[in-house]
Design a protein around this motif. Structure first.
Motif, PDB file in Angstrom:
ATOM      1  N   SER A  42       4.213  -5.464  12.990  1.00 49.92           N
ATOM      2  CA  SER A  42       4.036  -4.945  12.490  1.00 49.92           C
ATOM      3  C   SER A  42       2.949  -4.405  13.014  1.00 49.92           C
ATOM      4  O   SER A  42       1.710  -3.674  12.075  1.00 49.92           O
ATOM      5  CB  SER A  42       3.497  -6.353  11.156  1.00 49.92           C
ATOM      6  N   GLY A  43       1.959  -4.614  13.656  1.00 48.23           N
ATOM      7  CA  GLY A  43       1.045  -4.898  14.395  1.00 48.23           C
ATOM      8  C   GLY A  43       1.001  -2.840  14.892  1.00 48.23           C
ATOM      9  O   GLY A  43      -0.480  -2.644  14.830  1.00 48.23           O
ATOM     10  N   MET A  44       1.410  -2.099  14.965  1.00 48.31           N
ATOM     11  CA  MET A  44       1.932  -0.986  15.440  1.00 48.31           C
ATOM     12  C   MET A  44       1.781  -0.770  14.341  1.00 48.31           C
ATOM     13  O   MET A  44       1.311   0.467  14.202  1.00 48.31           O
ATOM     14  CB  MET A  44       3.419  -0.322  16.103  1.00 48.31           C
ATOM     15  N   GLN A  45       2.433  -0.904  13.079  1.00 49.15           N
ATOM     16  CA  GLN A  45       1.974  -0.029  12.018  1.00 49.15           C
ATOM     17  C   GLN A  45       1.194   0.187  11.027  1.00 49.15           C
ATOM     18  O   GLN A  45       0.447   0.431  10.967  1.00 49.15           O
ATOM     19  CB  GLN A  45       3.152  -0.930  10.943  1.00 49.15           C
ATOM     20  N   MET A  46       0.105  -1.279  11.229  1.00 51.15           N
ATOM     21  CA  MET A  46      -0.795  -1.310  11.087  1.00 51.15           C
ATOM     22  C   MET A  46      -2.036  -0.390  11.947  1.00 51.15           C
ATOM     23  O   MET A  46      -2.802   0.315  11.475  1.00 51.15           O
ATOM     24  CB  MET A  46      -1.684  -2.838  11.686  1.00 51.15           C
ATOM     25  N   ALA A  47      -1.632  -0.131  13.346  1.00 54.73           N
ATOM     26  CA  ALA A  47      -2.355   0.927  13.889  1.00 54.73           C
ATOM     27  C   ALA A  47      -2.137   2.361  13.583  1.00 54.73           C
ATOM     28  O   ALA A  47      -3.208   3.505  13.798  1.00 54.73           O
ATOM     29  CB  ALA A  47      -2.182   0.979  15.551  1.00 54.73           C
ATOM     30  N   MET A  48      -0.787   2.323  13.026  1.00 52.19           N
ATOM     31  CA  MET A  48      -0.729   4.166  12.201  1.00 52.19           C
ATOM     32  C   MET A  48      -1.177   4.163  10.554  1.00 52.19           C
ATOM     33  O   MET A  48      -0.309   5.291  10.612  1.00 52.19           O
ATOM     34  CB  MET A  48       1.126   3.722  12.799  1.00 52.19           C
ATOM     35  N   GLY A  49      -1.556   3.483  10.501  1.00 57.94           N
ATOM     36  CA  GLY A  49      -2.065   3.214   9.440  1.00 57.94           C
ATOM     37  C   GLY A  49      -0.703   2.608   8.567  1.00 57.94           C
ATOM     38  O   GLY A  49      -1.375   2.844   7.186  1.00 57.94           O
ATOM     39  N   VAL A  50      -0.213   2.339   8.206  1.00 61.48           N
ATOM     40  CA  VAL A  50       1.230   1.983   7.577  1.00 61.48           C
ATOM     41  C   VAL A  50       1.098   0.767   6.746  1.00 61.48           C
ATOM     42  O   VAL A  50       0.939   0.599   5.642  1.00 61.48           O
ATOM     43  CB  VAL A  50       3.106   2.080   8.231  1.00 61.48           C
ATOM     44  N   ILE A  51       0.120   0.121   7.505  1.00 59.58           N
ATOM     45  CA  ILE A  51      -0.269  -1.288   6.850  1.00 59.58           C
ATOM     46  C   ILE A  51      -1.479  -1.568   7.290  1.00 59.58           C
ATOM     47  O   ILE A  51      -2.200  -1.338   8.528  1.00 59.58           O
ATOM     48  CB  ILE A  51       0.315  -3.191   7.710  1.00 59.58           C
ATOM     49  N   ASN A  52      -1.926  -1.633   5.690  1.00 59.16           N
ATOM     50  CA  ASN A  52      -3.642  -1.362   5.773  1.00 59.16           C
ATOM     51  C   ASN A  52      -3.853  -2.959   5.636  1.00 59.16           C
ATOM     52  O   ASN A  52      -4.847  -3.159   4.423  1.00 59.16           O
ATOM     53  CB  ASN A  52      -4.828  -0.729   5.036  1.00 59.16           C
ATOM     54  N   PRO A  53      -4.178  -4.472   6.255  1.00 59.30           N
ATOM     55  CA  PRO A  53      -4.548  -5.546   6.033  1.00 59.30           C
ATOM     56  C   PRO A  53      -6.246  -5.464   6.201  1.00 59.30           C
ATOM     57  O   PRO A  53      -7.004  -4.449   6.126  1.00 59.30           O
ATOM     58  CB  PRO A  53      -4.134  -6.298   7.621  1.00 59.30           C
ATOM     59  N   LYS A  54      -6.857  -6.505   5.035  1.00 57.11           N
ATOM     60  CA  LYS A  54      -7.504  -6.363   4.555  1.00 57.11           C
ATOM     61  C   LYS A  54      -8.169  -7.022   5.805  1.00 57.11           C
ATOM     62  O   LYS A  54      -7.892  -7.422   6.740  1.00 57.11           O
ATOM     63  CB  LYS A  54      -7.938  -7.277   3.174  1.00 57.11           C
ATOM     64  N   ARG A  55      -9.653  -6.812   5.750  1.00 59.62           N
ATOM     65  CA  ARG A  55     -11.030  -7.219   6.696  1.00 59.62           C
ATOM     66  C   ARG A  55     -11.206  -8.243   6.602  1.00 59.62           C
ATOM     67  O   ARG A  55     -10.452  -9.529   5.253  1.00 59.62           O
ATOM     68  CB  ARG A  55     -12.433  -6.841   5.896  1.00 59.62           C
ATOM     69  N   ALA A  56     -11.123  -9.446   7.372  1.00 60.86           N
ATOM     70  CA  ALA A  56     -11.266 -10.509   7.707  1.00 60.86           C
ATOM     71  C   ALA A  56     -12.869 -11.195   7.094  1.00 60.86           C
ATOM     72  O   ALA A  56     -13.306 -10.124   6.785  1.00 60.86           O
ATOM     73  CB  ALA A  56     -11.895 -11.086   9.748  1.00 60.86           C
ATOM     74  N   SER A  57     -12.642 -12.135   6.785  1.00 64.62           N
ATOM     75  CA  SER A  57     -13.925 -12.694   6.075  1.00 64.62           C
ATOM     76  C   SER A  57     -14.778 -13.037   6.818  1.00 64.62           C
ATOM     77  O   SER A  57     -14.785 -12.835   8.080  1.00 64.62           O
ATOM     78  CB  SER A  57     -13.193 -13.533   4.824  1.00 64.62           C
ATOM     79  N   PHE A  58     -16.401 -13.313   6.313  1.00 67.66           N
ATOM     80  CA  PHE A  58     -17.925 -14.190   7.236  1.00 67.66           C
ATOM     81  C   PHE A  58     -16.400 -15.075   7.187  1.00 67.66           C
ATOM     82  O   PHE A  58     -16.243 -15.644   6.430  1.00 67.66           O
ATOM     83  CB  PHE A  58     -18.801 -14.304   6.436  1.00 67.66           C
ATOM     84  N   PRO A  59     -16.923 -16.096   8.551  1.00 66.36           N
ATOM     85  CA  PRO A  59     -17.846 -15.456  10.422  1.00 66.36           C
ATOM     86  C   PRO A  59     -16.625 -14.486  10.477  1.00 66.36           C
ATOM     87  O   PRO A  59     -17.626 -14.231  12.241  1.00 66.36           O
ATOM     88  CB  PRO A  59     -18.405 -16.239  10.776  1.00 66.36           C
ATOM     89  N   ALA A  60     -15.742 -14.085  10.957  1.00 66.38           N
ATOM     90  CA  ALA A  60     -15.055 -13.717  11.426  1.00 66.38           C
ATOM     91  C   ALA A  60     -15.294 -12.390  11.520  1.00 66.38           C
ATOM     92  O   ALA A  60     -14.621 -11.961  13.304  1.00 66.38           O
ATOM     93  CB  ALA A  60     -12.993 -14.203  11.355  1.00 66.38           C
ATOM     94  N   ASN A  61     -15.106 -11.233  10.153  1.00 67.10           N
ATOM     95  CA  ASN A  61     -15.921 -10.364  10.783  1.00 67.10           C
ATOM     96  C   ASN A  61     -16.562 -10.167  11.878  1.00 67.10           C
ATOM     97  O   ASN A  61     -16.729  -9.488  11.906  1.00 67.10           O
ATOM     98  CB  ASN A  61     -15.485  -9.884   9.601  1.00 67.10           C
ATOM     99  N   VAL A  62     -17.508 -11.124  11.802  1.00 72.64           N
ATOM    100  CA  VAL A  62     -19.223 -10.525  12.578  1.00 72.64           C
ATOM    101  C   VAL A  62     -18.798 -11.238  13.968  1.00 72.64           C
ATOM    102  O   VAL A  62     -19.459 -10.106  14.266  1.00 72.64           O
ATOM    103  CB  VAL A  62     -20.491 -12.117  11.659  1.00 72.64           C
ATOM    104  N   ILE A  63     -17.665 -12.048  14.093  1.00 73.79           N
ATOM    105  CA  ILE A  63     -17.023 -13.280  15.620  1.00 73.79           C
ATOM    106  C   ILE A  63     -16.238 -11.373  16.573  1.00 73.79           C
ATOM    107  O   ILE A  63     -16.191 -10.935  17.481  1.00 73.79           O
ATOM    108  CB  ILE A  63     -16.467 -13.941  15.288  1.00 73.79           C
TER     109      ILE A  63
END
Length: 153
Positions: A42-63
């Motif tokens: 799944s991680g490899m698929q994310m890197a290739m754009g097959v899976i597009n997880p949503k951005r982490a919410s604040f404060p994780a996205n800033v960290i």
């Protein structure tokens, strides 16, 4: 920097994956070996754009943005129990087959390494934000290496 665009490292990672066996003992975490391989795919698929997880919410996205230079600045392995995107944990342990998951992960790594920068996602990483192809390749090496170390190979 170690990355999955380096054919020597790709071969090394694949050899380590082949050394995994049903009795490989988990050093930390709670996923089964087959689930872990599915998670790496799944991680490899994310890197290739097959899976597009949503951005982490604040404060994780800033960290994530703050520690991004540290993660991509050296070859230090990922820490145990590092956070991950929920979308990368979809594998049902009762549906995971070790040999099938192993084959799928190796195929995903081969596809990523062969296609190179052209296959990398333009979708931002859920934690680190936008990544260049080289950063995806570094992160994928670190991620797969992290989970292989988790199972002692």
């Amino acid at each position: 920097m170690k990355d999955l665009f380096d054919p020597t490292l790709v071969e090394d990672i694949k050899q380590r994956i082949m050394r995994l066996h049903p009795e490989s003992e988990r050093q930390w975490g709670n996923m089964t070996l087959a689930q872990t391989l599915a998670h790496c795919t799944s991680g490899m698929q994310m890197a290739m754009g097959v899976i597009n997880p949503k951005r982490a919410s604040f404060p994780a996205n800033v960290i994530g943005l703050l520690i991004k230079p540290l993660v991509f600045g050296d070859d230090k392995p990922m820490r145990r129990n590092s956070p991950s995107s929920p979308e990368l944990f979809s594998a049902d342990p009762t549906q995971c087959d070790l040999e099938r998951e192993r084959a799928q992960l190796i195929a995903a790594i081969d596809s990523f390494a062969t296609k190179g920068a052209t296959c990398c996602s333009h979708h931002p990483h859920p934690f680190f934000g936008p990544l260049k192809p080289q950063q995806w390749a570094i992160l994928m090496y670190k991620h797969v290496d992290h989970h292989l170390r988790q199972f002692g190979v």
